[in-house]
Design an enzyme around this catalytic site. Sequence first.
Site, mmCIF file in Angstrom:
data_model
loop_
_atom_site.group_PDB
_atom_site.id
_atom_site.type_symbol
_atom_site.label_atom_id
_atom_site.label_comp_id
_atom_site.label_asym_id
_atom_site.label_seq_id
_atom_site.Cartn_x
_atom_site.Cartn_y
_atom_site.Cartn_z
ATOM 1 N N GLY A 198 -30.460 -31.598 19.819
ATOM 2 C CA GLY A 198 -29.570 -30.493 19.471
ATOM 3 C C GLY A 198 -28.203 -30.696 20.091
ATOM 4 N N GLN A 202 -20.279 -28.301 23.422
ATOM 5 C CA GLN A 202 -20.508 -29.645 23.977
ATOM 6 C C GLN A 202 -19.560 -30.693 23.421
ATOM 7 O OE1 GLN A 202 -24.975 -29.323 23.291
ATOM 8 N NE2 GLN A 202 -24.879 -30.500 25.180
ATOM 9 N N CYS A 253 -30.247 -32.293 28.607
ATOM 10 C CA CYS A 253 -29.067 -31.785 27.898
ATOM 11 C C CYS A 253 -28.035 -32.900 27.857
ATOM 12 C CB CYS A 253 -28.510 -30.581 28.646
ATOM 13 S SG CYS A 253 -27.045 -29.859 27.882
ATOM 14 N N LEU A 254 -27.410 -33.105 26.696
ATOM 15 C CA LEU A 254 -26.432 -34.190 26.569
ATOM 16 C C LEU A 254 -25.242 -33.992 27.508
ATOM 17 C CD1 LEU A 254 -26.433 -34.725 22.691
ATOM 18 C CD2 LEU A 254 -27.668 -36.032 24.441
ATOM 19 N N HIS A 305 -32.364 -23.204 23.685
ATOM 20 C CA HIS A 305 -31.444 -23.993 24.510
ATOM 21 C C HIS A 305 -30.038 -24.013 23.877
ATOM 22 C CE1 HIS A 305 -30.591 -27.722 27.105
ATOM 23 N NE2 HIS A 305 -29.581 -27.719 26.235
ATOM 24 N N GLU A 306 -29.994 -24.246 22.547
ATOM 25 C CA GLU A 306 -28.702 -24.355 21.860
ATOM 26 C C GLU A 306 -28.002 -23.002 21.733
ATOM 27 O OE1 GLU A 306 -27.462 -27.211 21.636
ATOM 28 O OE2 GLU A 306 -29.356 -28.219 22.040
ATOM 29 N N HIS A 327 -26.233 -22.209 24.806
ATOM 30 C CA HIS A 327 -24.927 -22.895 24.872
ATOM 31 C C HIS A 327 -23.847 -22.063 24.183
ATOM 32 C CE1 HIS A 327 -25.304 -26.876 26.640
ATOM 33 N NE2 HIS A 327 -26.340 -27.189 25.887
HETATM 34 ZN ZN ZN Z 1 -27.734 -28.649 26.129
#
Ligand code: ZN
Length: 190
Positions: free
Chosen positions: A45, A50, A107-108, A149-150, A153
């Site tokens: 995701g 991000q 997480c990226l 999670h997304e 964000h």
């Molecule tokens: Zn993340």
Amino acid sequence: MVLPVVKYGDPVLRRKGAKIESVTPEITTFIADMFDTMKAARGVGLAAQQVGHALQITVIDVRGITDRPSKLWLDGTPADVESFMPLVLINPVITPTGPRVAGPEGCLSFPEIFGDVDRPSEVEVTALNERGETFSFRAGGLLARAVQHEVDHLNGILFIDRMNTETRQEVRSEIDELQAETKARLASKR
Ligand code: ZN
């Protein structure tokens, strides 16, 4: 086009995303770039924050993740996850349901940092798709975790905020180091 992924310590990750009023050609291009970026980074995701934009847009693709299965219901009926992927969620509204379960997350924006996070096992989702049409589904397993999670964000909330004290303690030094690196890099650009 692959965009640079913002790392922890960049203030954009703490900004709540602005609602999308209409899916303009610019937004369509941005969504394509988000997919390119997520694929290049081998992520499940990616949220707009991000890649540096505080907007209510996230992309998700759980295909190919076999060790952590996903579940999907459309109109209350079990449905095929793979053919529902990839997903674009614009202005998503979610209702998490079910018992809280612990599961590993990464997480990226936090390279090499992993930890267990407790989240409700299922989630009801309503959002706009990439054509600006409203759609709804219910997710379980990895897909439910990814959605939560997304959507966090999009509201400036990060997975480290959801870790219990013990897990957070385990990754604290790595997080502090990453934050310091990011801040130093941002300062040198000014
Ligand atoms: Zn993340």
